[in-house]
Design a protein around this motif. Structure first.
Motif, short mmCIF file in Angstrom:
data_model
loop_
_atom_site.label_atom_id
_atom_site.label_comp_id
_atom_site.label_asym_id
_atom_site.label_seq_id
_atom_site.Cartn_x
_atom_site.Cartn_y
_atom_site.Cartn_z
N PHE A 1 1.48 2.78 2.56
CA PHE A 1 0.86 3.61 3.61
C PHE A 1 1.34 3.14 4.98
N SER B 1 0.83 -1.22 0.00
CA SER B 1 0.00 0.00 0.00
C SER B 1 0.86 1.26 0.00
N ASN C 1 2.04 -1.16 11.12
CA ASN C 1 1.33 -2.08 10.21
C ASN C 1 2.34 -2.99 9.51
N VAL D 1 1.72 3.26 9.04
CA VAL D 1 0.96 3.65 10.23
C VAL D 1 1.77 3.22 11.46
N ALA E 1 -2.69 -8.45 5.99
CA ALA E 1 -2.13 -7.22 6.58
C ALA E 1 -2.62 -7.05 8.01
N SER F 1 -7.62 7.70 10.74
CA SER F 1 -8.35 7.28 11.91
C SER F 1 -8.35 5.75 11.97
N PRO F 2 -8.39 5.14 13.14
CA PRO F 2 -8.40 3.67 13.21
C PRO F 2 -9.55 3.06 12.41
N CYS G 1 -2.87 -4.25 11.15
CA CYS G 1 -2.85 -2.81 11.41
C CYS G 1 -1.92 -2.47 12.59
N ALA G 2 -1.48 -1.22 12.59
CA ALA G 2 -0.59 -0.74 13.65
C ALA G 2 -1.24 -0.80 15.03
N GLU G 3 -2.50 -0.42 15.10
CA GLU G 3 -3.19 -0.38 16.40
C GLU G 3 -3.30 -1.79 16.97
N GLU H 1 2.37 -5.70 6.37
CA GLU H 1 1.61 -6.25 5.23
C GLU H 1 2.21 -7.58 4.78
N1 THU Z 1 -3.92 0.36 8.52
C1 THU Z 1 -3.55 0.46 9.84
O1 THU Z 1 -2.41 0.13 10.20
N2 THU Z 1 -4.47 0.91 10.72
C2 THU Z 1 -5.74 1.27 10.41
O2 THU Z 1 -6.53 1.57 11.29
C3 THU Z 1 -6.16 1.30 9.02
C4 THU Z 1 -5.23 0.71 8.04
C5 THU Z 1 -2.95 -0.15 7.56
C6 THU Z 1 -3.29 -1.49 6.97
C7 THU Z 1 -2.55 -1.45 5.67
O3 THU Z 1 -1.22 -1.92 5.88
C8 THU Z 1 -2.49 0.02 5.30
O4 THU Z 1 -2.84 0.74 6.47
C9 THU Z 1 -3.43 0.43 4.18
O5 THU Z 1 -4.72 0.01 4.44
#
Ligand code: THU
Length: 127
Positions: A23, A21, A41, A25, A50, A83-84, A52-54, A43
């Motif tokens: 992206f 991605s 995060n 986090v 994948a 946002s989460p 998520c960071a949270e 992947e």
């Molecule tokens: N992602 C997070 O780490 N936290 C979120 O709350 C939303 C999405 C990550 C998952 C993936 O690796 C990337 O952001 C794009 O969706």
């Protein structure tokens, strides 16, 4: 927002593994014990795997022996700050509905509220 959590979330953001991605986090939380735990995060080539960071931060907290937290900071370079996701809101809600969530970015923009504000009517298993 706790500046220690901001710094930890930013470090975790750097460490994120997000080649698909692009992206990143980072998330950092303070457990009720005072300990700081963080996550990024992670992947996978099999995209649906994948994490998520949270969620990673909560996993670290539980593995570290803590069960609740007072604050979580989520750092991205998105504007407005990301946002989460819905799944992460439920994961945060499981442990600490009253905790403060602060979503922040590289521009210093912030969105803040309690976990229960981000997830009204969150699911609880009552038996
Ligand atoms: N992602 C997070 O780490 N936290 C979120 O709350 C939303 C999405 C990550 C998952 C993936 O690796 C990337 O952001 C794009 O969706």
């Amino acid at each position: 927002m706790d500046p220690v959590l901001f710094d930890a979330a930013k470090v975790a953001w750097k460490q994120a593994y997000a080649p698909y991605s692009g992206f990143h986090v980072g998330a950092a939380l303070r457990a009720a014990s005072g300990q700081v735990f963080f996550g990024a995060n992670v992947e996978n080539a099999s995209y649906g795997l994948a994490r998520c960071a949270e969620q990673s931060a909560v996993q670290a907290m539980v593995a570290g022996g803590a069960r609740d937290f007072t604050e979580i900071v989520v750092y991205t370079e998105a504007s407005p700050p990301a946002s989460p996701c819905g799944a992460c809101r439920q994961i945060l809600f499981e442990f600490s509905p009253e905790a403060r969530v602060t979503c922040v970015n590289h521009l210093g923009e912030q969105v803040s509220g309690q976990v229960k504000d981000f997830l009204p009517h969150g699911f609880r298993l009552e038996r």
